[in-house]
Design an enzyme around this catalytic site. Structure first.
Site, mmCIF file in Angstrom:
data_model
loop_
_atom_site.group_PDB
_atom_site.id
_atom_site.type_symbol
_atom_site.label_atom_id
_atom_site.label_comp_id
_atom_site.label_asym_id
_atom_site.label_seq_id
_atom_site.Cartn_x
_atom_site.Cartn_y
_atom_site.Cartn_z
ATOM 1 N N PRO A 275 -28.767 -0.209 -23.697
ATOM 2 C CA PRO A 275 -27.605 0.620 -23.328
ATOM 3 C C PRO A 275 -27.572 1.846 -24.245
ATOM 4 O O PRO A 275 -27.001 1.816 -25.323
ATOM 5 C CB PRO A 275 -26.410 -0.312 -23.576
ATOM 6 C CG PRO A 275 -26.886 -1.247 -24.633
ATOM 7 C CD PRO A 275 -28.360 -1.406 -24.458
ATOM 8 N N ASP A 456 -29.404 3.297 -29.410
ATOM 9 C CA ASP A 456 -29.052 2.020 -28.789
ATOM 10 C C ASP A 456 -27.629 1.671 -29.224
ATOM 11 O O ASP A 456 -27.381 1.415 -30.409
ATOM 12 C CB ASP A 456 -30.045 0.952 -29.240
ATOM 13 C CG ASP A 456 -29.867 -0.375 -28.510
ATOM 14 O OD1 ASP A 456 -28.752 -0.639 -28.036
ATOM 15 O OD2 ASP A 456 -30.840 -1.150 -28.453
ATOM 16 N N HIS A 457 -26.709 1.634 -28.265
ATOM 17 C CA HIS A 457 -25.302 1.408 -28.595
ATOM 18 C C HIS A 457 -25.028 -0.014 -29.054
ATOM 19 O O HIS A 457 -23.930 -0.327 -29.533
ATOM 20 C CB HIS A 457 -24.425 1.732 -27.379
ATOM 21 C CG HIS A 457 -23.207 2.548 -27.717
ATOM 22 N ND1 HIS A 457 -22.385 2.247 -28.777
ATOM 23 C CD2 HIS A 457 -22.680 3.656 -27.142
ATOM 24 C CE1 HIS A 457 -21.394 3.120 -28.833
ATOM 25 N NE2 HIS A 457 -21.555 3.999 -27.858
ATOM 26 N N ARG A 458 -26.023 -0.903 -28.955
ATOM 27 C CA ARG A 458 -25.819 -2.270 -29.420
ATOM 28 C C ARG A 458 -25.870 -2.366 -30.948
ATOM 29 O O ARG A 458 -25.285 -3.277 -31.530
ATOM 30 C CB ARG A 458 -26.887 -3.199 -28.824
ATOM 31 C CG ARG A 458 -26.819 -3.361 -27.313
ATOM 32 C CD ARG A 458 -27.996 -4.180 -26.809
ATOM 33 N NE ARG A 458 -29.282 -3.521 -27.093
ATOM 34 C CZ ARG A 458 -30.469 -4.054 -26.808
ATOM 35 N NH1 ARG A 458 -30.531 -5.259 -26.248
ATOM 36 N NH2 ARG A 458 -31.581 -3.388 -27.064
#
Length: 486
Positions: A275, A456-458
């Protein structure tokens, strides 16, 4: 008559499962020695020459240039030196699918009788004695049917091979399948110009020479059940290479393989699993450009490029914001469920995008955070030359923890890049151009570039990503003070 030894395509590094055969370096009937290069193959990582672990006479070449071969499948058959040569038409029978794994395992044992030559994950360790091949007996009913070729056909086949053989080079026809196809369709190979390397006659050359079969009329019905008039011969020919959806002619077809296939798979996986989010900022790079110009005037031969300075700022920024220098690993717990963890690294392997004739490659500078701008510049230049020559090792191409992409060399300002999986971030640098800029309340012309960070938004939120991007931007705008603190 001794049975030829079958050399299986080895694992060329990091568990690669296939390789594209670029061209043969030997031909059927050639005498070869141990460790002599026999073929050049291209993997998703690099282009390498494969040496033979056997000495003797080449009996069969299992594949044609341009063909993708699986690791563990036959590459070449060699009749041992001093033994009677086995004719190509009487080559060993290919094992059924259920015995291929056993054959591959036997091959690994055979390697122990080799010379000690090592090639990226494969080698002949130089064991003593002769490894013998053992195979479980098979009942006649279980054996795969073998097509027999008459002695007259074999003689004609060998005559064609001699007629098209180029002394000192590859045979103009190597594949027995190609020769047989030509014989069955009455194609004179002696008059064909091969499209492969060194005039090699390929299957497509024979197919082009075979007279096309007459078109078969197909009746087409409209929605109301009424038959649609059949196309004439002229119209059928005209639409043979026409795309059905667009109605446009097809100018060419290119197989997705090698580096392009690996890039496509990696980018698809990145987009499907990560994401991602993108942030960007315009940066006044005037001070950095002026700093480099001053250094170049003082020492023209030993001045780092602008990318090396940016790389130095990036490694310093990753130390300050280590969340962007991580990797997400999925593991399976004792109950069968999946869990994820963020793995942090003690150091930075900085990857950088390099455009080559084989496609986009991303070599990485190992322990880049410990190098100065001059050292980074030297390593970037070295790795760029290595990947363009197709000589990069799997470790040089697959060990990055963060990627720097200088797409400004293509004359573009910005790009929302795709993260190089399994990394979690990629920083892009656009071209440096003159733009109007407000300096101390007044309008001025400055050297401006755009930085784009895809992350990466994680592993982090916008605050971390924005903080890292701002850190690099501030270092570019004030390089003197930034370098003094590094």
């Amino acid at each position: 008559m001794s049975e030829p030894k079958v050399f299986l395509l080895p694992d060329l590094g990091e568990g690669l499962t296939e390789a594209e055969l670029v061209h043969w370096l030997v031909a059927v009937g050639d005498e070869i020695r141990v460790d002599q290069p026999i073929a050049e193959v291209e993997t998703a990582k690099s282009m390498v020459e494969v040496p033979s672990p056997y000495a003797g006479t080449v009996a069969v070449l299992h594949g044609e240039p341009g063909q993708t071969l699986d690791v563990g499948k036959p590459l070449i058959s060699v009749t041992p030196a001093g033994a009677a040569v086995v004719e190509p038409a009487a080559s060993p029978v290919v094992e059924p699918a259920e015995t291929e794994d056993a054959a591959a395992e036997t091959y690994r044992e055979e390697e122990k009788a080799g010379s000690g030559n090592v090639l990226i994950g494969y080698g002949t360790p130089g064991g003593h004695g002769v490894a013998r091949r053992t195979r479980a007996p098979k009942r006649a009913a279980e054996a795969a049917p073998v097509s027999r070729v008459s002695e007259a056909e074999t003689a004609a086949d060998d005559l064609v091979l001699l007629r098209t053989r180029v002394p000192g080079k590859l045979g103009a026809v190597i594949s027995p399948l190609v020769r047989r196809m030509a014989r069955d369709h009455g194609v004179d190979l002696g008059g064909l110009q091969g499209s492969g390397a060194s005039g090699l006659i390929m299957r497509r050359d024979v197919e082009a020479a075979i007279k096309p079969a007459p078109a078969v009329e197909r009746r087409v019905f409209a929605h109301d059940g009424a038959p649609v008039p059949a196309l004439s011969a002229d119209s059928t020919t005209a639409t043979a290479d026409t795309d059905a959806r667009t109605g446009l002619g097809i100018a060419g077809r290119t197989a997705v393989r090698g580096v392009r296939k690996a890039v496509a798979a990696n980018m698809t996986r990145s987009r499907s699993e990560i994401p991602e989010a993108t942030v960007w900022v315009d940066v006044d790079a005037t001070a950095l450009v002026e700093l480099r110009a001053a250094l170049k005037k003082a020492d023209p031969e030993n001045t780092p490029g602008l990318l090396a300075f940016v790389a130095r700022f990036v490694t310093a920024g990753l130390k300050k914001y280590p969340a962007l220098n991580t990797r997400i690993v999925t593991t399976e717990d004792t109950t069968g469920g999946a869990s994820q963890e963020i793995v942090e690294f003690d150091g930075v392997n900085l990857g950088f995008a390099a455009q080559t004739d084989r496609g986009l490659m991303v070599p990485s500078v190992r322990n880049a955070d410990k190098l100065s701008a001059r050292q980074l510049d030297a390593e970037i230049r070295r790795l760029t030359a290595v990947v363009r020559d197709g000589k990069a090792t799997p470790a040089e191409l697959g060990s990055g923890t963060f990627t720097l992409n200088n797409y400004g060399v293509f004359g573009v300002d910005g790009s929302a890049a795709i993260i190089n999986h399994p990394e979690v971030g990629i920083l892009g640098v656009g071209r440096i151009i003159d733009k109007p800029w407000v300096v101390n309340g007044e309008l001025a012309v400055r050297k401006v570039t755009e930085l784009t960070l895809t992350f990466d938004h994680r592993v982090c939120d916008g605050g971390t990503a924005g903080g890292f991007l701002r850190y690099v931007a501030d270092a570019i705008e004030n390089p003197g003070s930034a370098l003094a603190d590094m």
